[in-house]
Design an enzyme around this catalytic site. Sequence first.
Site, PDB file in Angstrom:
ATOM      1  N   ARG A 128       0.835  -1.200   0.000  1.00 27.81           N
ATOM      2  CA  ARG A 128       0.000   0.000   0.000  1.00 27.81           C
ATOM      3  C   ARG A 128       0.872   1.253   0.000  1.00 27.81           C
ATOM      4  O   ARG A 128       0.563   2.250  -0.659  1.00 27.81           O
ATOM      5  CB  ARG A 128      -0.924   0.002   1.228  1.00 27.81           C
ATOM      6  CG  ARG A 128      -1.858   1.189   1.268  1.00 27.81           C
ATOM      7  CD  ARG A 128      -2.913   1.041   2.342  1.00 27.81           C
ATOM      8  NE  ARG A 128      -2.430   1.453   3.641  1.00 27.81           N
ATOM      9  CZ  ARG A 128      -3.113   1.280   4.771  1.00 27.81           C
ATOM     10  NH1 ARG A 128      -4.275   0.673   4.767  1.00 27.81           N
ATOM     11  NH2 ARG A 128      -2.623   1.681   5.916  1.00 27.81           N
ATOM     12  N   ARG A 134       0.819   6.922   1.397  1.00 19.72           N
ATOM     13  CA  ARG A 134       0.306   7.564   2.609  1.00 19.72           C
ATOM     14  C   ARG A 134       1.482   7.899   3.513  1.00 19.72           C
ATOM     15  O   ARG A 134       2.398   7.096   3.669  1.00 19.72           O
ATOM     16  CB  ARG A 134      -0.638   6.588   3.327  1.00 19.72           C
ATOM     17  CG  ARG A 134      -2.027   7.140   3.501  1.00 19.72           C
ATOM     18  CD  ARG A 134      -2.964   6.105   4.060  1.00 19.72           C
ATOM     19  NE  ARG A 134      -2.713   5.798   5.461  1.00 19.72           N
ATOM     20  CZ  ARG A 134      -3.526   5.035   6.185  1.00 19.72           C
ATOM     21  NH1 ARG A 134      -4.607   4.519   5.647  1.00 19.72           N
ATOM     22  NH2 ARG A 134      -3.251   4.790   7.436  1.00 19.72           N
TER      23      ARG A 134
END
Length: 193
Positions: A128, A134
């Site tokens: 991810r 992120r």
Amino acid sequence: MTRMIIIGAPGSGKGTQAEYLAAHFGIPTISTGELFRTHVRELTELGAEARGFMDRGELVPDRLTDAMVARRLADDDVARGFLLDGYPRNLAQLGALDEVLAADGKQLDAVVHLDLDEEELVQRLLQRAAEQGRSDDTETVIRRRLELYREETLPVVTAYAQRGIVVEVDGGGDRAAITERAIAAVGSFLGAR
Ligand code: ADP
């Protein structure tokens, strides 16, 4: 009308599963991670306070988190029920949620625990990180978030289990299979009450 919580480690896919479960049950999702990220993006005062904690993988202080959730739970759409994603994350927050619900004469129907082993969690988080970038998906921060999950959040699962409202769901495999498993498990739990 269903009031539910979904609990899973960082990387367990709880955010994604929360959306599918909530759609199936026709209730809004309340994701504290998403709410905080929106505050950070919109440069609100709460966002400014929360940001440093999030970037370090620490929990945002309870007084800020509890107040944000209590405000959201007062919104009209929540009268249909809700699925909380990412809250409560420690025993103090569990107590705060109990109080908010009790003040309205409400209680929780089910707590979905998405379970996955730590190796698979780390793999998913690193993937991810590569895909979404992120700011809290770096390896040191990931490890800290997993540690906090073990120390602070698993006791929340235990406490709800003692109330007999936890539905265990195996979080391994592909997205659709997990969703199907979770819907079936919650459905039979709610139906059997
Ligand atoms: P993940 O579960 O993948 O760590 P979330 O989107 O649920 O991601 O949360 C991201 C960050 O937002 C957390 O690491 C924490 O800093 C903050 N946060 C979210 N929910 C809470 C909460 N209930 N209490 C305190 N901090 C929270």
